[in-house]
Design a protein around this motif. Sequence first.
Motif, PDB file in Angstrom:
ATOM      1  N   ALA A 129       6.277   2.119  15.097  1.00 11.26           N
ATOM      2  CA  ALA A 129       5.096   1.249  15.269  1.00 11.26           C
ATOM      3  C   ALA A 129       3.838   2.098  15.183  1.00 11.26           C
ATOM      4  CB  ALA A 129       5.160   0.536  16.613  1.00 11.26           C
ATOM      5  N   GLY A 130       2.929   1.692  14.300  1.00  9.67           N
ATOM      6  CA  GLY A 130       1.741   2.492  14.067  1.00  9.67           C
ATOM      7  C   GLY A 130       0.611   2.243  15.059  1.00  9.67           C
ATOM      8  N   ILE A 131      -0.131   3.299  15.367  1.00 11.65           N
ATOM      9  CA  ILE A 131      -1.385   3.213  16.117  1.00 11.65           C
ATOM     10  C   ILE A 131      -2.473   3.650  15.155  1.00 11.65           C
ATOM     11  CG2 ILE A 131      -2.744   4.162  18.030  1.00 11.65           C
ATOM     12  CD1 ILE A 131      -0.105   4.609  19.522  1.00 11.65           C
ATOM     13  N   THR A 132      -3.458   2.798  14.925  1.00  6.40           N
ATOM     14  CA  THR A 132      -4.467   3.063  13.914  1.00  6.40           C
ATOM     15  C   THR A 132      -5.700   3.749  14.474  1.00  6.40           C
ATOM     16  OG1 THR A 132      -5.602   0.939  14.189  1.00  6.40           O
ATOM     17  CG2 THR A 132      -3.709   0.999  12.678  1.00  6.40           C
ATOM     18  N   ARG A 133      -6.496   4.268  13.547  1.00  2.43           N
ATOM     19  CA  ARG A 133      -7.773   4.865  13.930  1.00  2.43           C
ATOM     20  C   ARG A 133      -8.651   3.840  14.644  1.00  2.43           C
ATOM     21  NH1 ARG A 133     -10.113   9.443  15.096  1.00  2.43           N
ATOM     22  NH2 ARG A 133      -8.978  10.408  13.358  1.00  2.43           N
ATOM     23  N   LYS A 134      -8.582   2.585  14.220  1.00  2.00           N
ATOM     24  CA  LYS A 134      -9.373   1.532  14.868  1.00  2.00           C
ATOM     25  C   LYS A 134      -8.941   1.352  16.318  1.00  2.00           C
ATOM     26  CE  LYS A 134     -10.718  -3.335  14.480  1.00  2.00           C
ATOM     27  NZ  LYS A 134     -10.568  -4.593  13.697  1.00  2.00           N
ATOM     28  N   ASP A 135      -7.627   1.366  16.567  1.00  2.00           N
ATOM     29  CA  ASP A 135      -7.124   1.263  17.944  1.00  2.00           C
ATOM     30  C   ASP A 135      -7.696   2.394  18.799  1.00  2.00           C
ATOM     31  OD1 ASP A 135      -5.482  -0.894  17.236  1.00  2.00           O
ATOM     32  OD2 ASP A 135      -3.804   0.423  16.736  1.00  2.00           O
ATOM     33  N   LEU A 136      -7.661   3.597  18.247  1.00  2.00           N
ATOM     34  CA  LEU A 136      -8.136   4.764  18.983  1.00  2.00           C
ATOM     35  C   LEU A 136      -9.636   4.689  19.231  1.00  2.00           C
ATOM     36  CD1 LEU A 136      -7.554   7.521  20.226  1.00  2.00           C
ATOM     37  CD2 LEU A 136      -7.748   8.532  17.937  1.00  2.00           C
ATOM     38  N   ASP A 137     -10.380   4.299  18.197  1.00  2.00           N
ATOM     39  CA  ASP A 137     -11.835   4.199  18.345  1.00  2.00           C
ATOM     40  C   ASP A 137     -12.219   3.158  19.393  1.00  2.00           C
ATOM     41  OD1 ASP A 137     -12.179   6.158  16.471  1.00  2.00           O
ATOM     42  OD2 ASP A 137     -12.733   4.812  14.834  1.00  2.00           O
ATOM     43  N   THR A 172     -18.423  -1.074  -1.422  1.00  2.00           N
ATOM     44  CA  THR A 172     -17.657   0.158  -1.368  1.00  2.00           C
ATOM     45  C   THR A 172     -17.671   0.729   0.037  1.00  2.00           C
ATOM     46  OG1 THR A 172     -18.192   0.650  -3.662  1.00  2.00           O
ATOM     47  CG2 THR A 172     -17.447   2.501  -2.292  1.00  2.00           C
ATOM     48  N   SER A 173     -18.876   0.677   0.697  1.00  2.00           N
ATOM     49  CA  SER A 173     -19.004   1.197   2.052  1.00  2.00           C
ATOM     50  C   SER A 173     -18.122   0.435   3.024  1.00  2.00           C
ATOM     51  CB  SER A 173     -20.470   1.108   2.505  1.00  2.00           C
ATOM     52  OG  SER A 173     -20.602   1.552   3.820  1.00  2.00           O
ATOM     53  N   VAL A 174     -18.123  -0.898   2.925  1.00  2.00           N
ATOM     54  CA  VAL A 174     -17.298  -1.729   3.806  1.00  2.00           C
ATOM     55  C   VAL A 174     -15.831  -1.433   3.588  1.00  2.00           C
ATOM     56  CG1 VAL A 174     -16.574  -4.078   4.308  1.00  2.00           C
ATOM     57  CG2 VAL A 174     -19.005  -3.558   4.005  1.00  2.00           C
ATOM     58  N   ALA A 175     -15.436  -1.294   2.315  1.00  2.00           N
ATOM     59  CA  ALA A 175     -14.045  -1.019   1.999  1.00  2.00           C
ATOM     60  C   ALA A 175     -13.618   0.330   2.559  1.00  2.00           C
ATOM     61  CB  ALA A 175     -13.837  -1.051   0.481  1.00  2.00           C
ATOM     62  N   ALA A 176     -14.513   1.314   2.449  1.00  2.00           N
ATOM     63  CA  ALA A 176     -14.187   2.640   2.964  1.00  2.00           C
ATOM     64  C   ALA A 176     -14.035   2.611   4.474  1.00  2.00           C
ATOM     65  CB  ALA A 176     -15.281   3.632   2.566  1.00  2.00           C
ATOM     66  N   THR A 177     -14.933   1.858   5.138  1.00  2.00           N
ATOM     67  CA  THR A 177     -14.851   1.750   6.593  1.00  2.00           C
ATOM     68  C   THR A 177     -13.552   1.087   7.015  1.00  2.00           C
ATOM     69  OG1 THR A 177     -17.254   1.592   6.763  1.00  2.00           O
ATOM     70  CG2 THR A 177     -15.984   0.814   8.648  1.00  2.00           C
ATOM     71  N   ALA A 178     -13.175   0.006   6.311  1.00  2.00           N
ATOM     72  CA  ALA A 178     -11.932  -0.696   6.628  1.00  2.00           C
ATOM     73  C   ALA A 178     -10.735   0.220   6.430  1.00  2.00           C
ATOM     74  CB  ALA A 178     -11.798  -1.945   5.757  1.00  2.00           C
ATOM     75  N   ALA A 179     -10.767   0.999   5.332  1.00  2.00           N
ATOM     76  CA  ALA A 179      -9.661   1.902   5.053  1.00  2.00           C
ATOM     77  C   ALA A 179      -9.529   2.951   6.145  1.00  2.00           C
ATOM     78  CB  ALA A 179      -9.876   2.573   3.696  1.00  2.00           C
ATOM     79  N   ALA A 180     -10.684   3.463   6.611  1.00  2.00           N
ATOM     80  CA  ALA A 180     -10.650   4.457   7.673  1.00  2.00           C
ATOM     81  C   ALA A 180     -10.066   3.868   8.946  1.00  2.00           C
ATOM     82  CB  ALA A 180     -12.059   4.999   7.933  1.00  2.00           C
ATOM     83  N   GLY A 181     -10.416   2.613   9.235  1.00  2.00           N
ATOM     84  CA  GLY A 181      -9.906   1.961  10.434  1.00  2.00           C
ATOM     85  C   GLY A 181      -8.412   1.735  10.380  1.00  2.00           C
ATOM     86  N   GLU A 211      -6.274   3.763   9.032  1.00  2.00           N
ATOM     87  CA  GLU A 211      -5.564   5.034   9.046  1.00  2.00           C
ATOM     88  C   GLU A 211      -4.643   5.109  10.262  1.00  2.00           C
ATOM     89  OE1 GLU A 211      -6.503   9.762   9.964  1.00  2.00           O
ATOM     90  OE2 GLU A 211      -8.116   8.281   9.884  1.00  2.00           O
ATOM     91  N   VAL A 212      -3.373   5.456  10.044  1.00  2.00           N
ATOM     92  CA  VAL A 212      -2.412   5.578  11.129  1.00  2.00           C
ATOM     93  C   VAL A 212      -2.521   6.972  11.730  1.00  2.00           C
ATOM     94  CG1 VAL A 212       0.020   5.571  11.751  1.00  2.00           C
ATOM     95  CG2 VAL A 212      -0.840   3.889  10.118  1.00  2.00           C
ATOM     96  N   VAL A 213      -2.823   7.029  13.027  1.00  2.00           N
ATOM     97  CA  VAL A 213      -2.994   8.328  13.693  1.00  2.00           C
ATOM     98  C   VAL A 213      -1.761   8.721  14.499  1.00  2.00           C
ATOM     99  CG1 VAL A 213      -5.505   8.149  13.767  1.00  2.00           C
ATOM    100  CG2 VAL A 213      -4.149   7.211  15.656  1.00  2.00           C
ATOM    101  N   ALA A 214      -0.847   7.750  14.696  1.00  2.00           N
ATOM    102  CA  ALA A 214       0.403   8.055  15.397  1.00  2.00           C
ATOM    103  C   ALA A 214       1.398   6.930  15.165  1.00  2.00           C
ATOM    104  CB  ALA A 214       0.159   8.237  16.895  1.00  2.00           C
ATOM    105  N   ARG A 215       2.669   7.259  15.324  1.00  2.00           N
ATOM    106  CA  ARG A 215       3.719   6.242  15.262  1.00  2.00           C
ATOM    107  C   ARG A 215       4.627   6.410  16.471  1.00  2.00           C
ATOM    108  NH1 ARG A 215       3.785   3.471  10.556  1.00  2.00           N
ATOM    109  NH2 ARG A 215       2.868   4.481   8.708  1.00  2.00           N
ATOM    110  N   VAL A 216       5.013   5.261  17.045  1.00  2.00           N
ATOM    111  CA  VAL A 216       5.900   5.252  18.205  1.00  2.00           C
ATOM    112  C   VAL A 216       7.126   4.435  17.841  1.00  2.00           C
ATOM    113  CG1 VAL A 216       6.144   4.669  20.640  1.00  2.00           C
ATOM    114  CG2 VAL A 216       3.918   5.390  19.752  1.00  2.00           C
TER     115      VAL A 216
END
Length: 371
Positions: free
Chosen positions: A56-64, A37-46, A48-53
């Motif tokens: 085209a999406g930019i994800t939380r993982k890209d930002l992190d 569950t923890s791994v799945a939650a982490t993957a889901a958070a990563g 997450e789309v924080v912007a679109r251009v």
Amino acid sequence: MKIRVVLTAFAVAGTLVGQAFSADSAAAPAVSTNKSTSVAATAAAGDEVVARVNGAGITRKDLDMAIQSYSYQMARQGRRVPPGQTAALQQNALDQLIGRQLILQEGSKQVPADIEKKVQEQVDQAKAGKGGDEEFKKTLADNGVTLEQFTREVRDGIIIRETLQSVVDKRVKISPEDARAFYDSNPEQFKQPELVRASHILIRCSPDATDEVKREKRAQIDAALSLVKGGSKFAEVAKKVSEDPGSAENGGDLGYFPRGRMVPEFDTAAFSMKTNEISGVITTQFGYHILQVTGRKPAQTMPFDEVKDKLTDYLKQKKGSDVTRTYVADLRSSAKVEVFLPAPAPSPSTLTVPSTPTVRTAPVQAPSPSK
């Protein structure tokens, strides 16, 4: 020459800017006793789309990733994020990623004809740098990156870099008169200190070596000194016995260097000897040396003709940064950009992070005087 000449480069991955979140920047994820569950939650958070251009999406993982990379760079410089600035930094990092995506989209309209060749060359260089295919794959796996992802990032980086370079080449022109004007207005930048050229023979010996080892090493350097004093060519002896891998194959030649570049014992001897003079045994933290001074250059102001090409490159890149910021701002003004992060509250900041991508530069010292 004190001025630093820059080379154009734009970050390949989403690591243009960034800074680590400080402890107060975001709440840590809740601890779960269920690993899946923890791994799945982490993957889901990563994901997450924080912007679109333009869709085209930019994800939380890209930002992190961008923030973590900048954090590492800052830490190496002994710096950290000022308290209360993590939200502003996050927004600036996102602006950089948006700018990167805008340039990539524009550059993808006219991809370089030899793009695949250039991509393969860079991938091959990365493999060679890791010692081969297996080590390269292991490094990617350890970092959770597939070969496909790595190759795509390399490809995107080439498109971005060449797009920006094309913009700079078209919009920035530096005339010989521009270079000369800068040279004449900044004489201090082109002063060159006294230089000495020297060769050495090194027999390595640690300061904490046993007396027996020191005697053995000293006997080796004494034997080398006897050969040189007896008429053997210094360079030939250096090639045979010197334990300095960086200079031995060149006959011990170290090129030209200014005062303070070498360890004190070596530096003092080099600048007190006459040209072609051979020293006795010099002891430093590295071991035992024999030194020969082979050339000298007095302090001088470097001639314009000697620096004009590098100076022209420097001025072009300096103006290119302004041109690039304008270019990205123009792209953004006509694009559909959606940002899903809340805007940071305004606050005084001691951290300067550019809000639009620039032609990233890596400082390269002006070349040493020719040997």
